[in-house]
Design a protein around this motif. Structure first.
Motif, mmCIF file in Angstrom:
data_model
loop_
_atom_site.group_PDB
_atom_site.id
_atom_site.type_symbol
_atom_site.label_atom_id
_atom_site.label_comp_id
_atom_site.label_asym_id
_atom_site.label_seq_id
_atom_site.Cartn_x
_atom_site.Cartn_y
_atom_site.Cartn_z
ATOM 1 N N ARG A 1 24.563 -24.964 -17.276
ATOM 2 C CA ARG A 1 25.558 -24.140 -16.573
ATOM 3 C C ARG A 1 24.996 -23.624 -15.254
ATOM 4 N NH1 ARG A 1 29.447 -20.604 -20.438
ATOM 5 N NH2 ARG A 1 29.905 -22.222 -21.989
ATOM 6 N N SER A 2 25.912 -23.418 -14.319
ATOM 7 C CA SER A 2 25.485 -22.888 -13.018
ATOM 8 C C SER A 2 25.137 -21.405 -13.140
ATOM 9 C CB SER A 2 26.615 -23.060 -12.000
ATOM 10 O OG SER A 2 27.754 -22.332 -12.413
ATOM 11 N N GLY A 3 24.088 -21.018 -12.470
ATOM 12 C CA GLY A 3 23.665 -19.626 -12.461
ATOM 13 C C GLY A 3 22.635 -19.257 -13.511
ATOM 14 N N VAL A 4 22.340 -20.191 -14.437
ATOM 15 C CA VAL A 4 21.370 -19.866 -15.490
ATOM 16 C C VAL A 4 19.957 -19.840 -14.920
ATOM 17 C CG1 VAL A 4 20.343 -20.682 -17.627
ATOM 18 C CG2 VAL A 4 22.826 -20.710 -17.357
ATOM 19 N N LEU A 5 19.581 -20.874 -14.186
ATOM 20 C CA LEU A 5 18.221 -20.899 -13.631
ATOM 21 C C LEU A 5 17.988 -19.761 -12.636
ATOM 22 C CD1 LEU A 5 15.518 -22.317 -13.513
ATOM 23 C CD2 LEU A 5 16.449 -23.850 -11.746
ATOM 24 N N PRO A 6 18.909 -19.469 -11.688
ATOM 25 C CA PRO A 6 18.685 -18.291 -10.826
ATOM 26 C C PRO A 6 18.596 -16.988 -11.598
ATOM 27 C CG PRO A 6 20.352 -19.720 -9.854
ATOM 28 C CD PRO A 6 20.067 -20.253 -11.224
ATOM 29 N N SER A 7 19.325 -16.883 -12.710
ATOM 30 C CA SER A 7 19.225 -15.652 -13.495
ATOM 31 C C SER A 7 17.841 -15.501 -14.124
ATOM 32 C CB SER A 7 20.302 -15.651 -14.582
ATOM 33 O OG SER A 7 20.015 -16.604 -15.584
ATOM 34 N N PHE A 8 17.248 -16.614 -14.514
ATOM 35 C CA PHE A 8 15.871 -16.566 -15.031
ATOM 36 C C PHE A 8 14.915 -16.079 -13.948
ATOM 37 C CE2 PHE A 8 14.602 -17.796 -19.190
ATOM 38 C CZ PHE A 8 15.722 -18.349 -19.781
ATOM 39 N N ILE A 9 15.074 -16.620 -12.759
ATOM 40 C CA ILE A 9 14.197 -16.214 -11.653
ATOM 41 C C ILE A 9 14.393 -14.729 -11.341
ATOM 42 C CG2 ILE A 9 13.686 -16.610 -9.213
ATOM 43 C CD1 ILE A 9 14.531 -19.520 -9.627
ATOM 44 N N ASN A 10 15.640 -14.278 -11.332
ATOM 45 C CA ASN A 10 15.901 -12.857 -11.077
ATOM 46 C C ASN A 10 15.287 -11.968 -12.169
ATOM 47 O OD1 ASN A 10 17.375 -13.386 -8.741
ATOM 48 N ND2 ASN A 10 19.298 -13.621 -9.872
ATOM 49 N N SER A 11 15.377 -12.405 -13.404
ATOM 50 C CA SER A 11 14.784 -11.617 -14.499
ATOM 51 C C SER A 11 13.272 -11.507 -14.350
ATOM 52 C CB SER A 11 15.135 -12.257 -15.845
ATOM 53 O OG SER A 11 16.523 -12.187 -16.098
ATOM 54 N N VAL A 12 12.639 -12.634 -13.996
ATOM 55 C CA VAL A 12 11.178 -12.613 -13.829
ATOM 56 C C VAL A 12 10.789 -11.709 -12.659
ATOM 57 C CG1 VAL A 12 9.177 -14.030 -13.278
ATOM 58 C CG2 VAL A 12 10.890 -14.881 -14.881
ATOM 59 N N GLN A 13 11.474 -11.858 -11.527
ATOM 60 C CA GLN A 13 11.157 -11.020 -10.372
ATOM 61 C C GLN A 13 11.347 -9.533 -10.683
ATOM 62 O OE1 GLN A 13 13.685 -12.388 -7.205
ATOM 63 N NE2 GLN A 13 12.332 -14.097 -6.635
ATOM 64 N N THR A 14 12.457 -9.212 -11.274
ATOM 65 C CA THR A 14 12.746 -7.806 -11.565
ATOM 66 C C THR A 14 11.727 -7.224 -12.544
ATOM 67 O OG1 THR A 14 15.095 -8.263 -11.247
ATOM 68 C CG2 THR A 14 14.521 -6.233 -12.388
ATOM 69 N N ALA A 15 11.387 -7.989 -13.571
ATOM 70 C CA ALA A 15 10.435 -7.471 -14.572
ATOM 71 C C ALA A 15 9.048 -7.279 -13.965
ATOM 72 C CB ALA A 15 10.380 -8.427 -15.758
ATOM 73 N N ILE A 16 8.603 -8.236 -13.151
ATOM 74 C CA ILE A 16 7.264 -8.117 -12.551
ATOM 75 C C ILE A 16 7.209 -6.935 -11.572
ATOM 76 C CG2 ILE A 16 5.630 -9.270 -11.023
ATOM 77 C CD1 ILE A 16 6.386 -11.901 -12.330
ATOM 78 N N ILE A 17 8.218 -6.824 -10.721
ATOM 79 C CA ILE A 17 8.204 -5.730 -9.722
ATOM 80 C C ILE A 17 8.265 -4.365 -10.405
ATOM 81 C CG2 ILE A 17 9.512 -4.696 -7.827
ATOM 82 C CD1 ILE A 17 10.381 -7.511 -7.021
ATOM 83 N N SER A 18 9.126 -4.222 -11.394
ATOM 84 C CA SER A 18 9.217 -2.920 -12.069
ATOM 85 C C SER A 18 7.949 -2.612 -12.854
ATOM 86 C CB SER A 18 10.428 -2.915 -13.001
ATOM 87 O OG SER A 18 10.265 -3.852 -14.038
ATOM 88 N N THR A 19 7.296 -3.627 -13.424
ATOM 89 C CA THR A 19 6.041 -3.395 -14.148
ATOM 90 C C THR A 19 4.944 -2.938 -13.204
ATOM 91 O OG1 THR A 19 6.654 -5.081 -15.770
ATOM 92 C CG2 THR A 19 4.343 -4.465 -15.658
ATOM 93 N N VAL A 20 4.837 -3.612 -12.045
ATOM 94 C CA VAL A 20 3.814 -3.220 -11.069
ATOM 95 C C VAL A 20 4.074 -1.806 -10.551
ATOM 96 C CG1 VAL A 20 2.858 -3.758 -8.806
ATOM 97 C CG2 VAL A 20 3.316 -5.600 -10.427
ATOM 98 N N LEU A 21 5.339 -1.510 -10.250
ATOM 99 C CA LEU A 21 5.665 -0.158 -9.780
ATOM 100 C C LEU A 21 5.346 0.898 -10.841
ATOM 101 C CD1 LEU A 21 9.084 -0.661 -7.904
ATOM 102 C CD2 LEU A 21 6.857 -0.059 -6.907
ATOM 103 N N SER A 22 5.642 0.597 -12.067
ATOM 104 C CA SER A 22 5.364 1.561 -13.148
ATOM 105 C C SER A 22 3.873 1.823 -13.285
ATOM 106 C CB SER A 22 5.942 1.036 -14.458
ATOM 107 O OG SER A 22 7.336 0.912 -14.387
ATOM 108 N N LEU A 23 3.059 0.756 -13.224
ATOM 109 C CA LEU A 23 1.609 0.944 -13.371
ATOM 110 C C LEU A 23 1.028 1.671 -12.162
ATOM 111 C CD1 LEU A 23 0.484 -2.473 -14.917
ATOM 112 C CD2 LEU A 23 0.791 -0.278 -16.050
#
Length: 345
Positions: A133-155
């Motif tokens: 389906r369209s939008g699945v792969l970009p959603s994975f990339i967005n999830s990874v980016q968001t999780a990494i950035i928020s984790t770094v900011l939290s630490l």
């Protein structure tokens, strides 16, 4: 004649009762029986009784029986614990196993009544439909980016905040950490709506940066609390020894304290990453098209006949793989971090 005197013929006075030993009658009957040879004298004719010595191994045997009993009790307790652990594992992992089995079912099996646990026919059709389906792969990339950035900011924010609170112990620090705990109790919807409005006002609507900042507000209080407990477990003598050797306060923190609490940092990073990876409400409020994460995409799997359960379970199973791999890779760090506060120096 006085009562204390005895007659000349040796007879006792009439008012004096003669002394008879106890069991005198029985002794007299026994003596008479001996005289008639009815009862042999035990001292003269009875054979000596055999002397049976107590077995020398009785205490050892008792100890052995006690040891065997304790060992049997330990085995029973261990077996019971294994049974309880297996039951808890089955109950805990059953929802995920059911999701995993459903992802391999055919569309008819996914809506069968009554439902079956195992698929009647195994198929990979759901995975091909979900990943195609369209939008699945970009959603994975967005999830990874968001999780990494928020984790770094939290630490970055939680480590110095927790270190300052635990080392300086000021009243404002205690108020701050209590305020962080109170903000964790606020429902996410009460924070998400004003945050979405603020991000739209500064031009960050529908961007991973805005969603990362929103996720940091969720994970930061828990990160501060976790890191505070880990810093409390580190004795200050280590830092004082480092300063005696020439390190500054910041150098002692970087070279001595941070390596000691590395397990705690790993645990905090895992929790922050999971909080962002599994978050749904903020992503639904603050994303539209460009920065949609995978949980939002999974919720949109609908057809004209209803929800596409097969594709939803397939994409959810794929979405769980990075978290499982990350947990397995950092397993040692997580265990070390969870036991760091158990023994204080």
């Amino acid at each position: 004649m006085s009562t204390a005197q005895t007659p000349d013929d040796g007879a006792l006075p009439t008012h004096v009762v003669p002394y008879r030993p106890r069991h005198a009658g029985f002794a007299a009957r026994v003596s008479a029986a001996h005289d008639r040879s009815e009862i042999p004298l035990a001292t003269a004719t009875a054979p000596p009784l055999p002397i049976t010595e107590a077995p020398a191994s009785t205490p050892r045997r008792r100890r052995r029986y006690n040891a065997e009993g304790l060992e049997a009790g330990k085995r029973s307790t261990r077996t019971l614990l294994w049974i309880l652990l297996a039951a808890a594992m089955v109950l805990y992992s059953f929802p995920f196993l059911y999701l995993l089995f459903t992802s391999f079912k055919t569309p008819i099996d996914t809506i069968a009544v009554p439902p079956t646990i195992l698929p009647r026919e195994w198929t990979l059709e759901n995975y091909t439909n979900a990943l195609g389906r369209s939008g699945v792969l970009p959603s994975f990339i967005n999830s990874v980016q968001t999780a990494i950035i928020s984790t770094v900011l939290s630490l970055v924010l939680a480590v110095p905040a927790a270190y300052g609170i635990t080392r300086y112990k000021t009243p404002s620090g205690r108020v701050f950490i209590m305020a962080a705990l109170v903000t964790r109790m606020v429902p996410p919807v009460a924070i998400g709506i004003p945050l979405a409005s603020m991000m739209a006002g500064v031009g960050l609507a529908d961007t991973p940066i805005a969603l990362s900042i929103a996720h940091t507000t969720i994970s930061l209080p828990l990160s501060i609390w976790l890191m505070s407990s880990f810093f409390e477990a580190v004795p200050q003598d280590l830092e004082e020894a480092a300063t005696v050797d020439g390190c500054s306060r910041l150098g002692a923190l970087w070279r001595v304290v941070i390596p000691v609490v590395s397990g705690g940092i790993a645990v905090t990073a895992i929790f922050a990453f999971l909080a962002s990876w599994n978050e749904f409400l903020f992503a639904l409020l603050m994303t539209a098209v460009r920065s949609q994460t995978t949980p939002v995409v999974i919720a949109n799997f609908q057809t004209q006949f209803g929800l596409d359960w097969g594709s939803m379970t397939a994409l959810a199973a794929v979405f769980s793989i990075p978290v499982i791999l990350l947990t397995l890779l950092l397993q040692r760090k997580i265990v070390a971090g969870m036991t760091l506060g158990a023994v204080k120096g």
